[in-house]
Design an enzyme around this catalytic site. Structure first.
Site, mmCIF file in Angstrom:
data_model
loop_
_atom_site.group_PDB
_atom_site.id
_atom_site.type_symbol
_atom_site.label_atom_id
_atom_site.label_comp_id
_atom_site.label_asym_id
_atom_site.label_seq_id
_atom_site.Cartn_x
_atom_site.Cartn_y
_atom_site.Cartn_z
ATOM 1 C CE1 TYR A 1 -4.056 1.933 0.109
ATOM 2 C CE2 TYR A 1 -2.796 3.298 1.626
ATOM 3 C CZ TYR A 1 -3.889 3.123 0.811
ATOM 4 O OH TYR A 1 -4.813 4.131 0.669
ATOM 5 C CG HIS B 1 -12.517 2.877 -3.462
ATOM 6 N ND1 HIS B 1 -11.767 3.034 -4.606
ATOM 7 C CD2 HIS B 1 -11.631 2.910 -2.430
ATOM 8 C CE1 HIS B 1 -10.490 3.187 -4.286
ATOM 9 N NE2 HIS B 1 -10.380 3.101 -2.970
ATOM 10 C CG ASP C 1 -14.151 3.513 -7.084
ATOM 11 O OD1 ASP C 1 -14.337 4.457 -6.284
ATOM 12 O OD2 ASP C 1 -13.149 2.791 -7.067
ATOM 13 C CB SER D 1 -7.174 2.337 -3.107
ATOM 14 O OG SER D 1 -7.571 3.668 -2.968
#
Length: 725
Positions: free
Chosen positions: A500, A698, A663, A580
């Site tokens: 991430y 999302h 999204d 993301s």
């Protein structure tokens, strides 16, 4: 009562080498018309759909930037919808031919079929918590009159939509536990509708409050109403695209229509501010936490509710540090802050004394302060020690009294506590142990299990160990490795590397049935803690944002090279996954080091770093990424933007891009444009596919069925791409 746990929630989640080359420079400007659409053969019988390339070139800060697929930003046009249908047909045709896909989906359903309990919220002796029996699309809300009572169903979102796409996003009981303010979202949208339900008979009151996003609700002590934030109603048809500016704080009186709500606070001179309310337990103060974007830097104002029509008063007027409100006793307020303490500390301030002075209660520790709850004169503090939890009890004066033993390397989350009660709930989970909920008495220093799922697998068959590796600039980073006990690691071992690295979000051990299925396949789950996260405090976050973002990519490359060097896996067996901001990470890896990986799974990624700020809440990510409108930031963004750094005639690894048509956080156009560009640039035979979910957003609130289908498709794709037996 404390404020909502995270205000940097706008991009979420559901996880020395020295040899990495410098990032590839931004490609030289090319005429977008010079390379027309082409059909390419992937494998026998499969051909990419044609993606039209326009001759659109935009000059930004003196640089000519082609954008041939901008037409895909119009997600509702007939041409884009046709493109979506063609891409989905190709992807499903490819996936449906993979041997073992159906068996994998069946096993995922078995693993997913375990009980999941939310953390309880207590009000006047009543307890509220969410529960999913296993395969329900959405968790339902239950309540107890006492801990020994039989749970009663209060709200089941599964009854609100046949396809399970209505989700319970927020639930806030009143102080007496007789009313519930709750927020629903539809089809994965971040937009929420607030409603009010009577607890005893389960009936809704007539009002519906629309156009709220990301915020919570704060009840008055008498239960006559609550504070909440909302935006002005978007233009017709623009709810999924329009930017969200000029947030406002309102008071809603129970039983009245939204049109009669009272405006409490707005700032027409600060279009990016958002307001997050908390009311103190004694009912005297409204505390307004102000955020701008995603950085954990807040301002704090308060209102004395005992003075009619009292105006908000600034307490911390500048957005200079984190100030998370923990509660009060009279005019003394407690806060968790990183002011002059990047790993966090606890302070108090007496608002009645002038000048205001911060008094330190718990100083910064070597570990990173995550959460704090007050219960019966004690502070229960959740720390991160090398990215796993450590739970401590302190006196309110600051002295350490107890370290609560935990089962192993895992993650703790604290439930909201009542400062006048001695009980507190917390959860614990690991990579191979689902969440259990513990009830702890801070006076007796004793705990007991409140809820624990019944499992259909044996957690003792798996293990997690933590290793450390060195990034390109010498920075030492931790990484968790999870696999079956006794697994012989080597070049033929499949490995899934997840990352991430952004927005101060810490990646800690968490359970996922999908991850367990991967480990059952004989794989290793590798989870490094990259800079840009919050594992080591704000300094760690700062080291991976804006002009320092390349550090995140270097860290991830170093993690991959560690896995290869230690013969835990090999390039043909190494897959990468991120969602993301993590999808951006995977996209950047495809652009910078495509030869390093055997397969890639970028999910709902931010791929166009020059236009991300033009859609919905994307402007708020400037805190972490920098602004494309700033010449210096543009240079850094253009250098790593996944969309702009793909190289024609390059062999890219097998890639399955995932996104969703609803999204409204990272709009799907990011993935659409990246998929078209990657298909155009692909010189090898490895497939480049995109999977576009419908009636989903999302990530939060996605129905269980859709989650299982997506993971089954991803793991089946990896089985074929990595040639797994």
């Amino acid at each position: 009562m404390r404020q909502t746990r995270a205000l940097g929630w706008l991009l979420l989640f559901g996880i020395g080498c020295g040899g990495a080359p410098a990032p590839a420079p931004a490609p030289a400007p090319r005429s977008a018309a010079s390379a027309q659409p082409k059909q390419q053969t992937l494998e026998p019988g499969l051909t990419y759909p044609v993606s039209r390339r326009d001759a659109l070139v935009e000059t930004l800060h003196g640089v000519a930037v082609p954008d041939p697929y901008r037409w895909l930003e119009n997600t509702t046009s007939a041409e884009t919808r046709r493109w979506i249908d063609e891409q989905n047909r190709l992807t499903q045709s490819y996936l449906s031919a993979i041997s073992g896909r159906d068996a994998l989906r069946s096993r995922l359903r078995e693993l997913w079929d375990y009980e999941r309990f939310g953390l309880p919220v207590e009000r006047a002796g009543r307890y509220f918590y969410t529960y999913n029996s296993g395969l329900q699309n959405q968790p339902a809300l239950y309540w107890l009159k006492t801990l020994a009572a039989t749970p009663k169903l209060l709200l089941d979102p599964n009854l609100l939509a046949a396809d399970g796409t209505v989700a319970l996003k927020r639930m806030v009981p009143s102080r007496d536990g007789k009313l519930l303010a709750y927020a629903l979202s539809r089809a994965g949208s971040d937009w929420m509708e607030w409603r009010v339900r009577r607890v005893d008979d389960g009936q809704d009151l007539p009002e519906v409050l629309s156009w709220s996003k990301f915020g919570g609700a704060a009840w008055t002590k008498d239960g006559r109403g609550f504070y909440y934030n909302r935006y002005d109603e978007p233009k017709p048809g623009a709810a999924l695209e329009e930017s969200n500016y000029y947030n406002k704080l309102y008071f809603h009186r129970v039983g009245q229509p939204q049109a009669e709500d009272t405006l409490i606070f707005e700032r027409s001179d600060q279009k990016k501010w958002s307001f997050h309310p908390t009311t103190t337990r004694d009912g005297r103060y409204l505390v307004i936490t102000i955020a701008q974007g995603t950085d954990p830097k807040y301002a704090v104002w308060y209102v004395d509710l005992t003075r009619p029509k009292s105006a908000p008063v600034p307490l911390f007027p500048e957005l200079e540090a984190e100030y998370s409100f923990l509660g009060n006793r009279g005019s003394t307020f407690w806060f968790k802050t990183d002011l002059q303490a990047p790993r966090g500390r606890i302070v108090s301030v007496d608002i009645a004394r002038k000048p205001l002075e911060l008094r330190e209660l718990v100083a910064q520790q070597p570990e990173t302060l995550q959460e704090v709850e007050r219960a019966s004169g004690k502070l229960l503090i959740n720390y991160l020690k090398d990215a796993h939890s450590e739970l401590r009890v302190h006196a309110e004066t600051g002295q350490l009294e107890q370290v609560i033993p935990l089962p192993g390397l895992g993650t703790v989350w604290l439930a909201e506590a009542d400062s006048e009660r001695s009980e507190i709930f917390y959860s614990f989970e690991s990579f191979y142990e689902p969440r259990l909920v513990e009830r702890f008495d801070v006076k007796r220093k004793q705990g007991q299990v409140f809820r624990q799922p019944v499992l259909k697998f044996e957690p003792a068959a798996y293990e997690t160990r933590q290793v450390f590796f060195t990034s390109r600039d010498g920075t030492r980073l931790p990484m968790f490795l999870t696999h079956r006990k006794g697994l012989l690691l080597g070049p033929e071992t499949p490995c899934l590397l997840y990352g991430y690295g952004g927005f101060g979000i810490s990646v800690t051990p968490n359970f996922g049935a999908g991850n367990l299925a991967w480990v059952e396949l004989g794989g290793v789950l590798a989870t490094p803690n990259l800079r840009g996260g919050g594992e080591y405090g704000e300094t760690w976050h700062e080291a991976g944002k804006r002009a320092q973002k390349q550090n995140v990519f270097d860290d991830f490359i170093a993690a991959a090279e560690y896995l290869l060097r230690e013969r835990i896996t090999s390039t043909p067996k190494l897959a990468i996954l991120g969602r993301s901001n993590g999808g951006l990470l995977v996209g950047a890896m495809l652009a910078q080091r495509p030869e390093l990986f055997g397969a890639a799974l970028p999910g709902v990624g931010v791929m166009d770093m020059l236009r991300f700020h033009k859609f919905t809440i994307g402007w708020s990510w400037v805190d972490d990424y920098g602004s494309p409108d700033d010449a210096a930031d543009f240079k850094a963004l253009y250098a790593y933007s996944p969309l702009h750094n793909l190289r024609p005639s390059t062999r890219y690894p097998a890639t399955l891009i995932t996104t969703a048509d609803h999204d409204d956080r990272v709009v799907p156009a990011h993935s659409f444009k990246f998929a078209a560009a990657l298909q155009h640039a692909q010189a090898g035979s490895a497939p480049t596919l995109i999977r576009i979910e419908t009636r989903a957003g999302h990530g939060a609130g996605i129905p269980t069925d859709k989650k299982i289908d997506e993971v089954a498709d991803q793991w089946a794709f990896l089985m074929r791409a990595l040639a797994l037996r």
